[in-house]
Every structure is written in structure tokens, then in C-alpha cells.
Design an enzyme around this catalytic site. Structure first.
Site, short mmCIF file in Angstrom:
data_model
loop_
_atom_site.label_atom_id
_atom_site.label_comp_id
_atom_site.label_asym_id
_atom_site.label_seq_id
_atom_site.Cartn_x
_atom_site.Cartn_y
_atom_site.Cartn_z
CG PHE A 1 -1.99 1.06 1.15
CD1 PHE A 1 -2.94 1.02 0.14
CD2 PHE A 1 -2.04 2.08 2.07
CE1 PHE A 1 -3.92 2.00 0.05
CE2 PHE A 1 -3.01 3.07 1.99
CZ PHE A 1 -3.96 3.02 0.98
CG ASP B 1 -1.06 -2.01 6.98
OD1 ASP B 1 -2.16 -2.24 7.51
OD2 ASP B 1 -0.83 -0.98 6.32
CE1 TYR C 1 -10.19 3.30 6.57
CE2 TYR C 1 -9.20 4.38 8.47
CZ TYR C 1 -9.12 3.97 7.16
OH TYR C 1 -7.98 4.19 6.43
CE LYS C 2 -8.41 -0.18 5.19
NZ LYS C 2 -8.90 0.74 4.15
NE ARG D 1 -10.34 -2.27 -2.79
CZ ARG D 1 -9.72 -1.63 -1.81
NH1 ARG D 1 -8.51 -1.99 -1.45
NH2 ARG D 1 -10.30 -0.59 -1.21
#
Length: 413
Positions: free
Chosen positions: A127, A198, A223-224, A372
């Protein structure tokens, strides 16, 4: 292989042990939400919890709430809850700041623990913010460190005696490919390096076990799949064996051994507490705790099993229903080798996704050509996966994506 039907999906839903969890989320009618790997859905209990914090705690008890309602303890209390989701022990996780800031902390600490070693090794497809943080830290230190980027299948072979830290995302944000955390951590340790993970796309949906893998550090967001709300605070894991030896570069007052002694010189708190910097965001933490309690209400093995089944079914449905329309599977086909997402490529990926969102199926686009789809097993049904594949077919078959409005790029994709 027999042809998949919607009735097959409905039968899976009828037998799903997690089916009743969908009732705990506020899901808009007519929407199939396949973007929980970017922002989790709203738990129904969150608004009432926030209202209580605002009116009863902040409103009625004001500043006394730091003691009366335990606001000051939230970073560690929530950290211990997350620890149960990621295979860590009590006192090894704390909630604070953002994933990006926490990565800066642990990466700086890791380099300090490995003086004389100058290489941070990562995957070329990691990322971007993780790579940016490494680049920024290298520039700040000015000690000749190097960020070395290699293909995922070259990671183990690229570890050497100059590697200070292996820095990886457990699940690749583009493809959904899942790294073998235990094997890569062991490879790093064999070369004398530390392993930093991560968990942004792992926590709350995969059966993560940091201590079983012997990981050194980890970070992740709230928040995911933890459903803590937009901008929810993140978390950081530090293995117990490192806690009294690392140097925290952001030595804020709440990471001090005695914050309210107001000493001029910094003395780090013992253990994971020194990874707290500034004042905790109480409203955000209250929302996050609601999401955490939902994740903890089910066995991680059930979450993982449904996650694999959902992505498997979706891939099968898309390939069955959308054959001949230019889609290519980007995610690993083997369920054990991917996280809770399925990614496809298409030459017109951006407008295709916008047209799909307009039909009520929300996924997201990742440059240059990736569609995605994230699958949150707490609230998604198997019929959702089927219906999403049907909507995708309609977009491609009718060429709805050709409409001009679907080609206009928004700030967030």
C-alpha cells in the site's frame, strides 16, 4: 461443475450461522455494499452509543468523564479487545492515532532496535502510504537507510544481513493476495530482521494470530472490517519482548509515565502505554468499541469460513455470468491465499464501477483498471454476491458504462 443459481445462494444463506448478525447493521434498502474493506457499514447500536456519550457523559458530566466514565482508559481497553481479534495478549495492543502514524512509530522503533542495518524490505505492490512513510522516515533520519522493493515471490530470498525490517501488508490492497505471516516472519528472524505487519485488510475478518506467527510489530485501522466509522482510530501491536527496549519517536504527554505530573522531561510509560501520544478521540473510540463488540460476538473461524465462501461464490458467479465481457480475475483463485475481497480487471474499470454503483452495487476502483469488491461476512448474504454479479453483467451487457457521467473522475475512487 454444475451451474450456479440464485436458489443455491439462498440455500447457503438459510444455513449460515452468522445470518442473524446482518440485523445488527443499518444497511440501506436497495444497496448491496461490497466496500467494507474501505469503510465498514454502520452498526445499529452506534448512534445510541454516541448519543449517550455526547449527552450523558460529555453533556452532563463534562470533564469528570475522564475518570467517571473511564475515557482515559479507552486506548488500552479497546486495545485489549482488538488483541483478542489478532492473536495478541493483554497489554500488547493500544488504540491510538492513524495507521499511518502508528507505522511511523513502529518502523522508527524497529530501525532503532537494529543499528547498523540499513534496509527496509517491502513488496513492490505494498500500500503506497506504507512506502511513503518509510521514504519519509529514511529522509528524516539521514543515516543511509534504503527502502528495497521486490516482487512478492522474491521477499524471502531478498532478506539478508543488512535487512533491519520486513514491512508488509498482510493482505494486498489491490489483489487481495494473502501473505503467509508465519513463514515470512520466520524468514526475517532467521536473517536477524524484524517483521512489521499492516493488518488494515485483515483485522476483524481473518483468523490473525500475531503471537503464533512470532510477529514483532503490527498496525491496523478501525474503519474497515472493524466497523468503527470514517476516520476511526487505528491500533498498534508491540510484542511484549520489545516493549521495554524500543524508543517511541512521538513522545507525547499521554505516553509519559505520569502524564499529570507535568514534568519537563519525557519519561516513557511502561509497556504498550508509551505508544499513546495525544488525547484520545473519545467519540470515535466509542463508535469503534461498538464495532469491536460485534466482531467479538462471533468466532473468528466462522468469519473466515464465510469470507472464503462468499468470495469463492462471487468469483464463480462473475465468471459464469460475465464471460466474454473483458473481465479478468486478479485475486488468487485459491480461497486460502486471499483475504476477504475479490478483484477483477477491466479495460474500462472506472466507468464500469461507477455504472455498477448507480445500480446499487457499491464496490470501488483501484488504478489502473481494478474493480475491487470487499466482503464483510457479518452483514453480507450469499444472495448479495449473486445479485451483484447479475448487476455487473447488466452493466457490461448493455454497455451502460459508456455514459459520459460515469467517466468523470471523482476525488475518491
Amino acid at each position: 461443475m454444475t451451474r450456479l443459481t440464485r436458489d443455491d445462494c439462498a440455500a447457503l444463506d438459510a444455513a449460515d450461522p452468522l445470518a442473524d448478525k446482518r440485523r445488527d447493521f443499518a444497511l440501506p434498502d436497495g444497496i448491496i455494499y461490497l466496500d467494507g474493506n474501505s469503510l465498514g457499514a454502520l452498526p445499529k447500536a452506534t448512534p445510541a452509543r454516541l448519543a449517550a456519550v455526547i449527552s450523558d457523559e460529555w453533556g452532563a458530566d463534562l470533564i469528570t468523564s475522564w475518570n467517571k466514565h473511564g475515557w482515559i482508559d479507552l486506548p488500552r481497553r479497546l486495545g485489549d479487545k482488538i488483541a483478542r481479534l489478532v492473536g495478541a495478549g493483554s497489554g500488547e495492543v493500544v488504540v491510538a492515532d492513524s495507521t499511518t502514524i502508528n507505522l511511523f512509530k513502529v518502523l522508527a522503533a524497529a530501525l532503532k532496535l537494529k543499528p547498523g542495518r540499513r534496509v527496509i524490505l517491502s513488496e513492490r505492490d505494498n500500500f503506497p502510504t506504507d512506502l511513503y512513510i518509510a521514504q519519509g522516515l529514511i529522509g528524516l533520519l539521514g543515516q543511509g537507510h534504503e527502502l528495497r522493493l521486490v516482487a512478492s515471490d522474491a521477499l524471502s530470498a531478498s532478506l539478508d544481513e543488512n535487512t533491519a525490517a520486513l514491512m508488509l501488508s498482510h493482505v494486498n490492497y489491490r489483489t487481495g493476495a494473502l501473505h503467509d505471516m508465519a513463514a515470512l516472519t520466520a524468514a526475517a528472524h532467521q536473517r536477524g530482521a524484524l517483521a512489521l505487519w499492516d493488518l488494515a485488510h485483515s483485522a476483524g475478518v481473518l483468523a490473525v494470530d500475531l503471537n503464533a506467527a512470532d510477529a514483532d510489530f503490527a498496525v491496523g485501522c478501525g474503519y474497515k472490517f472493524l466497523n468503527g466509522g470514517p476516520g476511526a482510530p487505528a491500533f498498534v501491536f508491540v510484542a511484549t519482548r520489545h516493549q521495554e527496549h524500543f524508543v517511541q519517536p512521538l513522545s507525547g504527554w499521554l505516553g509519559h509515565a505520569e502524564p499529570f505530573a507535568f514534568e519537563a522531561a519525557y519519561r516513557p510509560a511502561s509497556g504498550i502505554g508509551r505508544y499513546v501520544c495525544g488525547t484520545p478521540p473519545i467519540l470515535s473510540m466509542a463508535a469503534l468499541e461498538t464495532g469491536l463488540d460485534l466482531a467479538l460476538s462471533v468466532e473468528s473461524a466462522l468469519l473466515r469460513a464465510k469470507s472464503m465462501a462468499l468470495t469463492d461464490l462471487f468469483i464463480r458467479a462473475v465468471e459464469q455470468e460475465c464471460a466474454g465481457f473483458g473481465l479478468s480475475l486478479l485475486s488468487p483463485r485459491e480461497p486460502m491465499q486471499r483475504g476477504s475481497q475479490a478483484s477483477f480487471t477491466h479495460a474500462q474499470g472506472y466507468p464500469v464501477m461507477q455504472a455498477l454503483i448507480a445500480r446499487g452495487v457499491i464496490g470501488d476502483f483501484r488504478a489502473p483498471d481494478i474493480l475491487r469488491f470487499g466482503f464483510a461476512p457479518l452483514y453480507l448474504r450469499f444472495v448479495d454476491a449473486w445479485d451483484a454479479a447479475q448487476a455487473l453483467r447488466a452493466v457490461l451487457e448493455t454497455r451502460a458504462w459508456e455514459r459520459p457521467e460515469y467517466h468523470r473522475r471523482a476525488a475518491v475512487t
